[in-house]
Design an enzyme around this catalytic site. Structure first.
Site, short mmCIF file in Angstrom:
data_model
loop_
_atom_site.label_atom_id
_atom_site.label_comp_id
_atom_site.label_asym_id
_atom_site.label_seq_id
_atom_site.Cartn_x
_atom_site.Cartn_y
_atom_site.Cartn_z
N ASP A 1 0.88 -1.18 0.00
CA ASP A 1 0.00 0.00 0.00
C ASP A 1 0.91 1.22 0.00
O ASP A 1 1.98 1.21 0.61
CB ASP A 1 -0.89 -0.01 1.24
CG ASP A 1 -2.07 0.95 1.09
OD1 ASP A 1 -3.21 0.46 1.01
OD2 ASP A 1 -1.85 2.18 1.04
N LEU B 1 -18.04 -9.43 -1.65
CA LEU B 1 -18.18 -9.50 -0.18
C LEU B 1 -18.92 -8.28 0.35
O LEU B 1 -18.91 -7.21 -0.24
CB LEU B 1 -16.82 -9.64 0.49
CG LEU B 1 -15.79 -8.52 0.37
CD1 LEU B 1 -16.10 -7.37 1.31
CD2 LEU B 1 -14.41 -9.06 0.64
N LEU C 1 -34.62 -7.51 1.29
CA LEU C 1 -35.97 -6.96 1.23
C LEU C 1 -36.30 -6.32 2.57
O LEU C 1 -37.46 -6.29 2.97
CB LEU C 1 -36.98 -8.06 0.90
CG LEU C 1 -37.11 -8.47 -0.56
CD1 LEU C 1 -38.20 -9.53 -0.73
CD2 LEU C 1 -37.42 -7.27 -1.48
N CYS D 1 -20.59 1.20 -2.06
CA CYS D 1 -20.79 0.51 -3.35
C CYS D 1 -22.07 0.87 -4.08
O CYS D 1 -22.04 1.25 -5.24
CB CYS D 1 -20.75 -1.00 -3.13
SG CYS D 1 -19.11 -1.57 -2.73
C1 UDX Z 1 -22.54 -4.44 -1.10
C2 UDX Z 1 -22.89 -5.78 -1.80
O1 UDX Z 1 -23.85 -6.50 -1.00
C3 UDX Z 1 -21.66 -6.61 -2.01
O2 UDX Z 1 -21.98 -7.78 -2.75
C4 UDX Z 1 -20.61 -5.79 -2.77
O3 UDX Z 1 -19.41 -6.52 -2.90
C5 UDX Z 1 -20.35 -4.47 -2.07
O4 UDX Z 1 -21.57 -3.77 -1.88
P1 UDX Z 1 -21.98 -3.64 1.37
O5 UDX Z 1 -22.04 -2.26 0.79
O6 UDX Z 1 -20.83 -4.01 2.23
O7 UDX Z 1 -22.04 -4.74 0.19
O8 UDX Z 1 -23.30 -3.83 2.26
P2 UDX Z 1 -24.73 -4.51 2.07
O9 UDX Z 1 -24.91 -5.54 3.10
O10 UDX Z 1 -25.01 -4.90 0.69
O11 UDX Z 1 -25.68 -3.28 2.45
C6 UDX Z 1 -25.70 -2.09 1.68
C7 UDX Z 1 -26.73 -1.13 2.25
O12 UDX Z 1 -28.06 -1.60 2.02
C8 UDX Z 1 -26.62 -0.90 3.75
O13 UDX Z 1 -26.80 0.47 4.01
C9 UDX Z 1 -27.76 -1.71 4.32
O14 UDX Z 1 -28.22 -1.20 5.54
C10 UDX Z 1 -28.79 -1.58 3.23
N1 UDX Z 1 -29.76 -2.67 3.17
C11 UDX Z 1 -29.35 -3.95 2.92
C12 UDX Z 1 -31.12 -2.41 3.32
O15 UDX Z 1 -31.53 -1.26 3.54
N2 UDX Z 1 -32.02 -3.44 3.22
C13 UDX Z 1 -31.63 -4.73 2.97
O16 UDX Z 1 -32.51 -5.60 2.89
C14 UDX Z 1 -30.25 -4.99 2.82
#
Ligand code: UDX
Length: 442
Positions: free
Chosen positions: A2, A127, A242, A252
């Protein structure tokens, strides 16, 4: 390797640069197999596979900023060894970046007069923060994108223990029952790159869809949790992602949906579904303010307690966190905001040194003198607060459950006025006459 010396020094001391469950244990278990350096010349020449995992933060017009990717590609090209090397794009990069990285590497490689040769592959990362190691070891699938068989074989060999689930599971990350193998999708570069964006956009729109249905559920007197379960048990839909509430945040979904729409527009295409998912998501944050307003009639001069700052539980990541956004909007409307997060407090202070948010060391402290509380991140410990005691210190015991994660009956028993983001409103069901009218017109 890094480029940030501070990060590398900390890692050498065994300190993790961010909060992620079990990360420190995995790094400790790796022992001498894992070395940290700031020098390309130390990390690259002997490597057979190189993963580029640099940040691709949001840039202009929805496109990610690729300067770190460019710099990494050039430096890798200058330091490649004399054997065949596979360079893997792990970072989420715009479709077509594989070809671009290849050309950057080739320029640097040829200037360097190296002999070994190289190939570029895409291996998108799926992930989730907070369960990153679980998702890495027990993935739903592994995607490899490359034009060449040799490169695909190198990566297949690398991933084999995960694909076949033949590795010894760490004691702190047991293998899910019944998991015997992970499927491999071996495809071309562009398809692998598009899979990543299409997957994230689909998850985003799944969440926005349930949030849109939630608004209607509130009006017609339906329970959104039951509706989500009722549709999710259809195997074609699936119950995950959901969960209705304040909407998605994090590094992301916002960035990737913007990038997907931007790529489409480069080709003269529109992406109305993806754009609508973004709009619905942003509206959810505004709805928190509207709900508070309808409870408190004015926000100016009110004290609002925000429970949770991270974009979701089990991480200290604050990027595009709905809680931080809502806190900012509340302050803009003249409210006083107190906040707590079990893990992300320190990072919040560091990243927002001039913020007017009053940082509290406990959830109980947030409640003292507050006109309302907002559950913005569903950390499990908030479910089990002593709500009688919490409510007794507030100016008015109102809670807005913006994640629909609390036990409404229990909180109401404790004397709270409970409001959910997709709350069933009494008397909101249409009158019989209206229903038949709607049916006829429908
Ligand atoms: C996401 C993708 O899931 C993952 O596959 C990708 O590699 C990176 O982006 P991440 O951003 O770490 O992962 O979190 P994730 O668990 O997907 O949640 C994203 C957001 O959605 C969070 O703010 C979470 O609170 C929200 N969320 C998730 C909801 O509001 N409702 C849900 O049912 C699921």
């Amino acid at each position: 390797m890094d480029v940030d010396p501070e990060k590398v020094r900390a890692l050498k001391r065994g300190e993790m640069p961010f909060y992620e469950p079990h990360l420190a244990e995995v790094v400790a278990d790796a022992g001498q197999n894992l070395k940290f350096t700031t020098e390309y010349s130390e990390a690259i020449p002997q490597a057979h596979v190189i993963f580029i995992a640099v940040g691709t933060p949001p840039g202009q017009n929805g496109n990610p900023d690729l300067r770190y990717l460019e710099s990494a590609a050039r430096s890798i090209g200058e330091n490649l060894g004399s054997h065949f090397t596979v360079i893997v794009n792990k970072s989420t990069v715009p479709i077509g970046s594989g070809v671009w990285v290849d050309s950057l590497l080739r320029d640097a490689f040829e200037r360097n007069g190296s002999r070994g040769g190289f190939a570029v592959a895409s291996n998108p990362e799926f992930l989730r923060e907070g369960s990153a190691l679980h998702d890495s070891l027990y993935p739903d699938r592994v995607v490899i994108g490359t034009a060449e068989t040799t490169t695909a074989e190198v990566l297949y060999t690398l991933y084999r223990p995960i694909l076949e689930q033949s590795f010894v599971a760490p004691r702190y990350l047991p293998r899910p029952e019944g998991l015997q193998a992970a499927p491999l999708i071996s495809t071309d570069l562009a398809s692998a790159e598009l899979i990543k964006y299409a997957a994230n956009a689909f998850l985003s729109l799944k969440i926005s869809y349930i949030n849109e249905i939630g608004i209607l559920a509130e009006k017609v007197g339906a329970d959104i949790a039951q509706v989500a379960k009722g549709i999710g048990l259809d195997a074609r839909i699936g119950t995950r992602f959901l969960q209705a509430g304040i909407g998605w945040g994090g590094s992301c979904f916002g960035k990737d949906t913007a990038a997907l729409a931007a790529t489409a527009s480069d080709y003269g295409l529109d992406m109305p579904i993806v754009k609508a998912a973004r709009e619905v998501n942003s509206r959810q944050r505004q709805r928190v303010l509207e709900k508070l307003l309808s409870e408190l009639h004015t926000l100016k001069g009110r004290t609002i307690g925000v429970l949770g700052l991270a974009f979701k539980p089990n991480t200290d990541d604050l990027r595009d966190a709905p809680a931080v956004d809502v806190a900012k909007r509340l302050i803009e409307r003249g409210a006083r905001v107190k906040a707590h997060d079990p893990i992300a407090m320190e990072r919040f202070r560091k990243e927002n040194p001039n913020s007017e948010v009053i940082c509290c060391s406990t959830a109980e402290e947030v409640a003292v003198g507050a006109d309302a509380l907002v559950l913005a991140t569903e950390w499990p410990q908030y479910r089990d607060l002593n709500w009688e005691q919490v409510g007794s210190t507030m100016r008015s015991a109102i809670i807005l459950d913006a994640r629909l994660a609390l036990d409404r009956a229990r909180i109401t028993r404790a004397g709270f006025r409970y409001a959910g983001l997709a709350e069933r409103t009494k008397g909101a069901v249409m009158k019989e006459r209206d229903v038949s009218a709607a049916t006829i017109s429908g």
